[in-house]
Scaffold this motif. Structure first.
Motif, PDB file in Angstrom:
ATOM      1  N   ALA A   8      27.318  31.451  82.825  1.00  0.00           N
ATOM      2  CA  ALA A   8      27.891  32.686  82.284  1.00  0.00           C
ATOM      3  C   ALA A   8      29.330  32.900  82.745  1.00  0.00           C
ATOM      4  CB  ALA A   8      27.033  33.895  82.661  1.00  0.00           C
ATOM      5  N   ALA A   9      29.618  32.668  84.008  1.00  0.00           N
ATOM      6  CA  ALA A   9      30.983  32.868  84.510  1.00  0.00           C
ATOM      7  C   ALA A   9      31.947  31.893  83.844  1.00  0.00           C
ATOM      8  CB  ALA A   9      31.023  32.708  86.026  1.00  0.00           C
ATOM      9  N   VAL A  10      31.512  30.656  83.660  1.00  0.00           N
ATOM     10  CA  VAL A  10      32.342  29.641  83.002  1.00  0.00           C
ATOM     11  C   VAL A  10      32.593  30.052  81.550  1.00  0.00           C
ATOM     12  CG1 VAL A  10      32.364  27.236  82.226  1.00  0.00           C
ATOM     13  CG2 VAL A  10      31.563  27.794  84.522  1.00  0.00           C
ATOM     14  N   ARG A  11      31.565  30.533  80.893  1.00  0.00           N
ATOM     15  CA  ARG A  11      31.672  30.961  79.497  1.00  0.00           C
ATOM     16  C   ARG A  11      32.630  32.142  79.349  1.00  0.00           C
ATOM     17  NH1 ARG A  11      26.589  33.347  78.393  1.00  0.00           N
ATOM     18  NH2 ARG A  11      27.583  35.180  79.277  1.00  0.00           N
ATOM     19  N   ASP A  12      32.579  33.066  80.289  1.00  0.00           N
ATOM     20  CA  ASP A  12      33.314  34.320  80.153  1.00  0.00           C
ATOM     21  C   ASP A  12      34.719  34.306  80.725  1.00  0.00           C
ATOM     22  OD1 ASP A  12      31.011  35.278  78.964  1.00  0.00           O
ATOM     23  OD2 ASP A  12      30.272  36.232  80.794  1.00  0.00           O
ATOM     24  N   ASP A  13      35.093  33.257  81.421  1.00  0.00           N
ATOM     25  CA  ASP A  13      36.399  33.199  82.085  1.00  0.00           C
ATOM     26  C   ASP A  13      37.119  31.923  81.662  1.00  0.00           C
ATOM     27  OD1 ASP A  13      38.529  32.817  83.864  1.00  0.00           O
ATOM     28  OD2 ASP A  13      37.429  33.637  85.568  1.00  0.00           O
ATOM     29  N   ASN A  14      38.075  32.057  80.755  1.00  0.00           N
ATOM     30  CA  ASN A  14      38.803  30.882  80.259  1.00  0.00           C
ATOM     31  C   ASN A  14      39.508  30.132  81.375  1.00  0.00           C
ATOM     32  OD1 ASN A  14      38.032  31.320  77.608  1.00  0.00           O
ATOM     33  ND2 ASN A  14      39.867  32.480  77.098  1.00  0.00           N
ATOM     34  N   GLY A  15      40.019  30.852  82.362  1.00  0.00           N
ATOM     35  CA  GLY A  15      40.683  30.208  83.492  1.00  0.00           C
ATOM     36  C   GLY A  15      39.722  29.342  84.283  1.00  0.00           C
ATOM     37  N   LEU A  16      38.522  29.842  84.521  1.00  0.00           N
ATOM     38  CA  LEU A  16      37.503  29.073  85.226  1.00  0.00           C
ATOM     39  C   LEU A  16      37.047  27.894  84.368  1.00  0.00           C
ATOM     40  CD1 LEU A  16      35.637  28.656  87.653  1.00  0.00           C
ATOM     41  CD2 LEU A  16      34.043  30.281  86.598  1.00  0.00           C
ATOM     42  N   PHE A  17      36.818  28.126  83.083  1.00  0.00           N
ATOM     43  CA  PHE A  17      36.401  27.051  82.179  1.00  0.00           C
ATOM     44  C   PHE A  17      37.394  25.891  82.226  1.00  0.00           C
ATOM     45  CE2 PHE A  17      36.215  24.893  78.103  1.00  0.00           C
ATOM     46  CZ  PHE A  17      34.857  24.658  77.969  1.00  0.00           C
ATOM     47  N   ALA A  18      38.670  26.205  82.276  1.00  0.00           N
ATOM     48  CA  ALA A  18      39.719  25.183  82.278  1.00  0.00           C
ATOM     49  C   ALA A  18      39.758  24.363  83.568  1.00  0.00           C
ATOM     50  CB  ALA A  18      41.076  25.844  82.041  1.00  0.00           C
ATOM     51  N   GLN A  19      39.062  24.804  84.604  1.00  0.00           N
ATOM     52  CA  GLN A  19      39.074  24.094  85.891  1.00  0.00           C
ATOM     53  C   GLN A  19      37.998  23.013  85.987  1.00  0.00           C
ATOM     54  OE1 GLN A  19      39.480  26.680  89.381  1.00  0.00           O
ATOM     55  NE2 GLN A  19      39.982  28.327  87.959  1.00  0.00           N
ATOM     56  N   TRP A  30      32.392  22.747  87.954  1.00  0.00           N
ATOM     57  CA  TRP A  30      33.375  23.819  88.103  1.00  0.00           C
ATOM     58  C   TRP A  30      33.393  24.270  89.550  1.00  0.00           C
ATOM     59  CZ3 TRP A  30      30.504  23.121  83.711  1.00  0.00           C
ATOM     60  CH2 TRP A  30      31.212  23.077  82.517  1.00  0.00           C
ATOM     61  N   PRO A  31      34.502  24.863  89.987  1.00  0.00           N
ATOM     62  CA  PRO A  31      34.627  25.259  91.386  1.00  0.00           C
ATOM     63  C   PRO A  31      33.632  26.330  91.833  1.00  0.00           C
ATOM     64  CG  PRO A  31      36.687  25.704  90.205  1.00  0.00           C
ATOM     65  CD  PRO A  31      35.729  25.094  89.239  1.00  0.00           C
ATOM     66  N   ASP A  32      33.020  27.047  90.903  1.00  0.00           N
ATOM     67  CA  ASP A  32      32.049  28.083  91.294  1.00  0.00           C
ATOM     68  C   ASP A  32      30.657  27.503  91.533  1.00  0.00           C
ATOM     69  OD1 ASP A  32      31.224  27.551  88.692  1.00  0.00           O
ATOM     70  OD2 ASP A  32      30.969  29.664  88.165  1.00  0.00           O
ATOM     71  N   GLY A  33      30.499  26.174  91.401  1.00  0.00           N
ATOM     72  CA  GLY A  33      29.215  25.534  91.642  1.00  0.00           C
ATOM     73  C   GLY A  33      28.434  25.209  90.382  1.00  0.00           C
ATOM     74  N   ALA A  34      28.861  25.717  89.243  1.00  0.00           N
ATOM     75  CA  ALA A  34      28.186  25.388  87.985  1.00  0.00           C
ATOM     76  C   ALA A  34      28.450  23.925  87.657  1.00  0.00           C
ATOM     77  CB  ALA A  34      28.697  26.288  86.862  1.00  0.00           C
ATOM     78  N   ASP A  35      27.444  23.277  87.045  1.00  0.00           N
ATOM     79  CA  ASP A  35      27.639  21.892  86.628  1.00  0.00           C
ATOM     80  C   ASP A  35      26.715  21.532  85.478  1.00  0.00           C
ATOM     81  OD1 ASP A  35      25.111  21.360  87.716  1.00  0.00           O
ATOM     82  OD2 ASP A  35      25.914  20.499  89.536  1.00  0.00           O
ATOM     83  N   LEU A  36      27.067  20.460  84.784  1.00  0.00           N
ATOM     84  CA  LEU A  36      26.262  19.921  83.696  1.00  0.00           C
ATOM     85  C   LEU A  36      26.160  18.420  83.899  1.00  0.00           C
ATOM     86  CD1 LEU A  36      27.697  21.762  80.560  1.00  0.00           C
ATOM     87  CD2 LEU A  36      25.417  22.014  81.526  1.00  0.00           C
TER      88      LEU A  36
END
Length: 53
Positions: A8-19, A30-36
């Motif tokens: 959700a954070a990756v989806r809602d934050d373009n800056g985070l998504f770009a990281q 992603w730096p917040d710990g989300a991964d695929l």
């Protein structure tokens, strides 16, 4: 996949998504710990790839 709470954070934050980075195992991370994991992405993409063949 982006509808899941973990992303959700990756989806809602373009800056985070770009990281996003691809780590040594091929996982999108992603730096917040989300991964695929690549296995998950392949499983989701496979039906669509067969339709195009």
């Amino acid at each position: 996949m982006l509808q899941r709470q973990l992303l959700a954070a990756v989806r809602d934050d373009n800056g985070l998504f770009a990281q996003v980075v691809v780590d040594e195992s091929g996982t999108l991370a992603w730096p917040d710990g989300a991964d695929l994991a690549p296995e998950v992405l392949h499983k989701l993409a496979a039906p669509h790839l067969r339709q195009q063949a």
